[in-house]
Motif scaffolding. Structure first.
Motif, mmCIF file in Angstrom:
data_model
loop_
_atom_site.group_PDB
_atom_site.id
_atom_site.type_symbol
_atom_site.label_atom_id
_atom_site.label_comp_id
_atom_site.label_asym_id
_atom_site.label_seq_id
_atom_site.Cartn_x
_atom_site.Cartn_y
_atom_site.Cartn_z
ATOM 1 N N ALA A 137 11.451 3.728 0.597
ATOM 2 C CA ALA A 137 13.079 3.288 0.014
ATOM 3 C C ALA A 137 13.696 4.240 -1.063
ATOM 4 N N ARG A 138 12.561 4.501 -1.595
ATOM 5 C CA ARG A 138 13.456 5.501 -2.913
ATOM 6 C C ARG A 138 13.435 7.305 -2.535
ATOM 7 N N GLU A 139 14.306 7.766 -3.414
ATOM 8 C CA GLU A 139 14.845 9.250 -3.542
ATOM 9 C C GLU A 139 13.476 9.735 -4.039
ATOM 10 N N TYR A 192 3.905 7.377 -17.413
ATOM 11 C CA TYR A 192 5.932 7.463 -16.856
ATOM 12 C C TYR A 192 5.700 7.867 -15.296
ATOM 13 N N THR A 193 6.873 7.528 -15.014
ATOM 14 C CA THR A 193 6.910 7.033 -12.853
ATOM 15 C C THR A 193 8.309 6.712 -13.063
ATOM 16 N N SER A 194 8.933 7.360 -11.663
ATOM 17 C CA SER A 194 10.023 6.440 -11.244
ATOM 18 C C SER A 194 11.212 6.373 -11.049
ATOM 19 N N GLY A 214 -5.147 10.917 -1.636
ATOM 20 C CA GLY A 214 -4.293 10.287 -1.767
ATOM 21 C C GLY A 214 -3.556 10.942 -2.539
ATOM 22 N N SER A 215 -2.328 9.875 -3.088
ATOM 23 C CA SER A 215 -1.457 10.184 -3.851
ATOM 24 C C SER A 215 0.045 10.817 -3.123
ATOM 25 N N ALA A 216 -0.470 11.153 -1.975
ATOM 26 C CA ALA A 216 0.826 12.116 -0.682
ATOM 27 C C ALA A 216 -0.064 11.513 0.615
ATOM 28 N N PRO A 217 0.901 11.579 1.022
ATOM 29 C CA PRO A 217 -0.371 11.618 2.999
ATOM 30 C C PRO A 217 -0.802 12.917 3.945
ATOM 31 N N LEU A 218 -1.933 12.573 4.000
ATOM 32 C CA LEU A 218 -3.023 13.317 4.673
ATOM 33 C C LEU A 218 -2.676 13.330 6.056
ATOM 34 N N GLY A 258 8.898 0.155 -3.142
ATOM 35 C CA GLY A 258 9.488 1.345 -2.667
ATOM 36 C C GLY A 258 9.443 2.260 -1.399
ATOM 37 N N ASP A 259 7.909 2.211 -0.699
ATOM 38 C CA ASP A 259 7.721 2.583 0.179
ATOM 39 C C ASP A 259 7.572 1.899 1.493
ATOM 40 N N LEU A 260 7.970 2.805 2.185
ATOM 41 C CA LEU A 260 8.404 2.022 3.748
ATOM 42 C C LEU A 260 6.994 1.842 4.835
ATOM 43 N N LEU A 302 -11.700 9.480 3.195
ATOM 44 C CA LEU A 302 -10.990 7.871 3.618
ATOM 45 C C LEU A 302 -9.719 8.420 2.735
ATOM 46 N N GLU A 303 -8.664 7.660 3.910
ATOM 47 C CA GLU A 303 -7.721 8.587 2.601
ATOM 48 C C GLU A 303 -6.916 6.491 2.638
ATOM 49 N N ARG A 304 -6.343 7.048 0.911
ATOM 50 C CA ARG A 304 -6.160 5.097 0.361
ATOM 51 C C ARG A 304 -4.901 5.214 -0.086
ATOM 52 N N TYR A 305 -3.885 4.406 -0.531
ATOM 53 C CA TYR A 305 -3.078 4.313 -1.423
ATOM 54 C C TYR A 305 -2.705 3.972 -2.744
ATOM 55 N N GLY A 306 -2.027 4.164 -3.388
ATOM 56 C CA GLY A 306 -1.725 3.679 -4.786
ATOM 57 C C GLY A 306 -0.589 4.105 -5.341
ATOM 58 N N MET A 307 -0.611 4.074 -6.845
ATOM 59 C CA MET A 307 0.496 4.501 -7.641
ATOM 60 C C MET A 307 0.439 4.285 -8.736
ATOM 61 N N THR A 308 1.038 4.789 -10.025
ATOM 62 C CA THR A 308 0.973 4.562 -11.408
ATOM 63 C C THR A 308 1.174 2.774 -12.012
ATOM 64 N N GLU A 309 1.736 2.049 -10.732
ATOM 65 C CA GLU A 309 2.338 0.342 -11.759
ATOM 66 C C GLU A 309 1.215 -0.197 -11.004
ATOM 67 N N TYR A 362 2.360 15.618 -6.803
ATOM 68 C CA TYR A 362 2.860 15.472 -7.576
ATOM 69 C C TYR A 362 4.546 15.177 -7.382
ATOM 70 N N ASN A 363 4.854 13.982 -8.485
ATOM 71 C CA ASN A 363 6.606 13.134 -7.991
ATOM 72 C C ASN A 363 7.260 14.287 -8.520
ATOM 73 N N ILE A 364 7.727 13.813 -7.794
ATOM 74 C CA ILE A 364 9.367 14.547 -7.887
ATOM 75 C C ILE A 364 10.887 14.241 -8.081
HETATM 76 P P1 AMP Z 1 3.180 7.835 -8.167
HETATM 77 O O1 AMP Z 1 4.927 7.242 -8.677
HETATM 78 O O2 AMP Z 1 3.053 9.021 -9.774
HETATM 79 O O3 AMP Z 1 1.851 6.959 -8.822
HETATM 80 O O4 AMP Z 1 2.847 7.864 -7.187
HETATM 81 C C1 AMP Z 1 2.913 6.826 -6.447
HETATM 82 C C2 AMP Z 1 3.727 7.394 -4.856
HETATM 83 O O5 AMP Z 1 2.233 8.188 -4.806
HETATM 84 C C3 AMP Z 1 3.947 5.818 -3.669
HETATM 85 O O6 AMP Z 1 4.548 5.651 -4.481
HETATM 86 C C4 AMP Z 1 3.736 6.709 -2.329
HETATM 87 O O7 AMP Z 1 5.077 7.029 -2.678
HETATM 88 C C5 AMP Z 1 2.957 8.317 -2.883
HETATM 89 N N1 AMP Z 1 1.623 7.871 -2.787
HETATM 90 C C6 AMP Z 1 0.624 7.485 -3.073
HETATM 91 N N2 AMP Z 1 -0.655 7.440 -1.963
HETATM 92 C C7 AMP Z 1 -0.021 8.266 -0.832
HETATM 93 C C8 AMP Z 1 -0.841 8.023 0.891
HETATM 94 N N3 AMP Z 1 -1.767 8.051 0.615
HETATM 95 N N4 AMP Z 1 -0.171 7.969 1.399
HETATM 96 C C9 AMP Z 1 1.299 8.625 0.931
HETATM 97 N N5 AMP Z 1 1.835 8.628 -0.415
HETATM 98 C C10 AMP Z 1 0.461 8.007 -1.017
#
Ligand code: AMP
Ligand code: MLC
Length: 518
Positions: A407-409, A164-166, A285-289, A390-392, A306-313, A416-418
């Motif tokens: 792009a989204r609030e 569950y997300t977003s 990951g999960s937030a900006p380093l 939804g990320d810029l 090593l920084e990486r970027y992901g999402m639940t989807e 953790y996402n809020i």
């Molecule tokens: P979630 O919906 O819990 O899966 O969170 C995913 C969101 O975390 C992404 O859409 C990004 O906004 C953010 N995110 C994940 N990794 C990074 C990262 N390395 N830098 C900045 N934002 C990130």
């Protein structure tokens, strides 16, 4: 020919991966927890017991099994046990309370909910959720093991997970990931990060989110390697463990790295500097380093994160290179077999390098849609199958992506996402609140902190700040509670009546610059 053999052995479901590991290395440690080691054979046998327990509770192929569990051997084996019979696992953060629980368990129609103790069972009952409660202790970790019955195993296209997300509308949506999605991502991640059966991952992230589960646990299973799983994160314990020399990888959110730096500094000042042995990879990951955290960590501990970027989807999308330049402030390039691009937010046309737009991704890792929500699914994809994250961000001429905003609030606190709307709705239920707006302000430890701006129903606000924080704390996961409540006589709104959050954030920051949380 070699490629064909490799492809034949490529797991397409979590159960393929388990079966492959059991066949090739039955005695290899899969999971280490509380000083106990469970081999691949052990985990498969306990998962088989979970499969039988779930079947006796009436769970059938395609039914949803909610895991409301902390990190534990029960989590790992129930996850695989559910998959052994083709059931779909629903992830539930153990900090969730009434509001979140009721929504997730009702929306997913979970047939059973697994809990560790009576307190969590009570929470499920209070949430009026459907589904039977099963205690983790129902299935023994000890005792002679029987190999699983593999005949009920899922097909690659079957759903494996709902995360569950977003919740932009205040209610979160269930992202549906198939086994093929999960395994495609594990294949990409293990390849990109040179993850092999010789690795041992120290995992302090919760398994109920995609970072811990989709990257940490599934990657371990895919590589047939070892995971040293902890109940939670403790900086001193992590540094002590890394000094022992058995760990090769650590995955964390930026807050964990900030805390590791603080602990390493403390030790250096005390004359007992940290020595790390055997480590080959730290991932964030999960937030900006922040580039500052990146530099401080390298200076103190000698490793470039090593920084990486992901999402639940999508599980993992972009990664800095393992061998090439790990560029601070960027999230690197697409994983092997995946694509990413930047599009104009309004026209949806691809943008040239250097220009900021929305990040879109495409690949076999991308989820199949939101659970029972065809409208949200349709809005998430374009006609060519690109998923709107939804990320810029922007892409450099040499291919590195940088995330610049959302792009989204969404507020991200400690990974953790809020969703502001969810907290606003809870605040508005309080009789003393006439209007409420929730924003994220910079925070040195958590990246962002939740701040509520409230128009009170009457001018008397004595004691109201703490009352509203407690009110949210009782109804929502505790990390969503506002750290501060600011009372105002009116909220800045545009001509359409929409609260201008940017203006609000600016005003609040001017009134009080960045605060360090205690
Ligand atoms: P979630 O919906 O819990 O899966 O969170 C995913 C969101 O975390 C992404 O859409 C990004 O906004 C953010 N995110 C994940 N990794 C990074 C990262 N390395 N830098 C900045 N934002 C990130
Ligand atoms: C805990 N608290 C937080 C918080 N974590 N408050 C704000 N933000 C957070 N992130 C609050 C608790 O609610 C509690 O409040 C108090 O702090 C103490 O709780 P704790 O459990 O002792 O906290 P701690 O163990 O220190 O947790 C900090 C943390 C944790 C950083 C270790 O937040 C964490 O594990 N974060 C990782 C989350 C994660 O896995 N995200 C990945 C999502 S997947 P009270 O009121 O009880 O005192 C994703 C995709 C991707 O984003 O790309 O990976």
């Amino acid at each position: 020919m070699i490629i064909m053999i490799y492809e034949m052995n490529t797991p397409l479901t979590t159960i393929d991966a388990l079966r492959r590991a059991v066949a090739h290395a039955p005695k290899r440690p899969f999971l280490i927890f509380d000083g106990r080691s469970f081999s691949y054979e052990d985990i498969a046998a306990i998962a088989a017991r979970w499969a039988a327990r779930l079947r006796s509770a009436g769970v059938e192929r395609g039914d949803r099994v909610a895991l409301f569990l902390e990190n534990s051997p029960a989590f790992v084996t129930a996850y695989l046990g559910a998959h052994l019979i083709g059931a779909i696992v629903v992830l539930v953060n153990t900090l969730y309370r009434q509001t979140e629980l009721r929504h997730i368990l009702t929306d997913s129609e979970a047939k059973v909910v697994l809990v560790a103790d009576q307190a969590h069972a009570d929470l499920v009952r209070q949430a009026d959720a459907p589904g039977a409660v099963i205690f983790a202790s129902d299935v023994a970790l000890e005792g002679a093991g029987k190999a699983p019955d593999w005949t009920l195993a899922p097909a690659p296209g079957d759903l494996a997970l709902i995360g569950y997300t977003s919740g932009t509308t205040g209610r979160s949506k269930g992202a549906m990931l198939t086994h093929a999605n999960l395994m495609a991502n594990s294949a990409a991640v293990t390849r990109a990060w040179r993850w092999t059966e010789h690795d041992r991952l120290l995992l302090t992230l919760p398994l109920f989110h995609i970072h811990g589960l989709g990257v940490g646990l599934n990657g371990t299973l895919y590589a047939a390697s070892t995971v040293d799983l902890r109940r939670g994160f403790d900086a001193a314990d992590v540094l002590d463990t890394l000094a022992r020399g058995e760990t090769t990888m650590f995955f964390g959110v930026p807050t964990m790295y900030t805390r590791l730096i603080a602990e390493a500094r403390r030790r250096r000042a005390a004359g007992t500097p940290v020595r790390i042995e055997g480590m080959r990879l730290f991932v964030s990951g999960s937030a900006p380093l922040s580039p500052q955290t990146f530099a401080e960590f390298e200076d103190l501990l000698g490793h470039r994160i090593l920084e990486r970027y992901g999402m639940t989807e999508t599980v993992m999308n972009l990664t800095n290179p393992y061998d090439g330049e790990r560029r601070p402030g960027t999230v690197g390039m697409p994983f092997p077999g995946q694509e990413a691009r930047i599009v104009d937010v309004r026209t949806r046309q691809p943008l040239p390098d250097g220009e900021i737009g929305e990040i879109q991704v495409r690949g076999p890792n991308v989820f199949v849609g939101y659970w029972r929500n065809p409208q949200a699914t349709a809005e998430a994809f374009d006609a060519d199958g690109w998923f709107n994250t939804g990320d810029l961000g922007w892409r450099s001429a040499d291919g590195y992506f940088t995330i610049t905003g959302r792009a989204r609030e969404l507020i991200i606190s400690g990974g953790y996402n809020i969703y502001p709307r969810e907290v606003e709705e809870v605040l508005l239920e309080h009789p003393a609140v006439a209007e409420a707006a929730v924003v994220g302000l910079p925070d040195a430890e958590f990246g962002e902190q939740v701040v509520a701006v409230v128009v009170p129903a009457t001018p008397a606000t004595d004691g109201l700040e703490q009352e509203l924080i407690d009110w949210c704390r009782a109804r929502l996961a505790s990390y969503k509670k506002p750290r501060r409540v600011v009372f105002v006589s009116s909220l800045p709104r545009n001509a359409l009546g929409k609260v201008q959050k940017h203006a609000l954030r600016r005003q609040l920051q001017q009134a009080q610059p960045e605060r360090t949380s205690q």
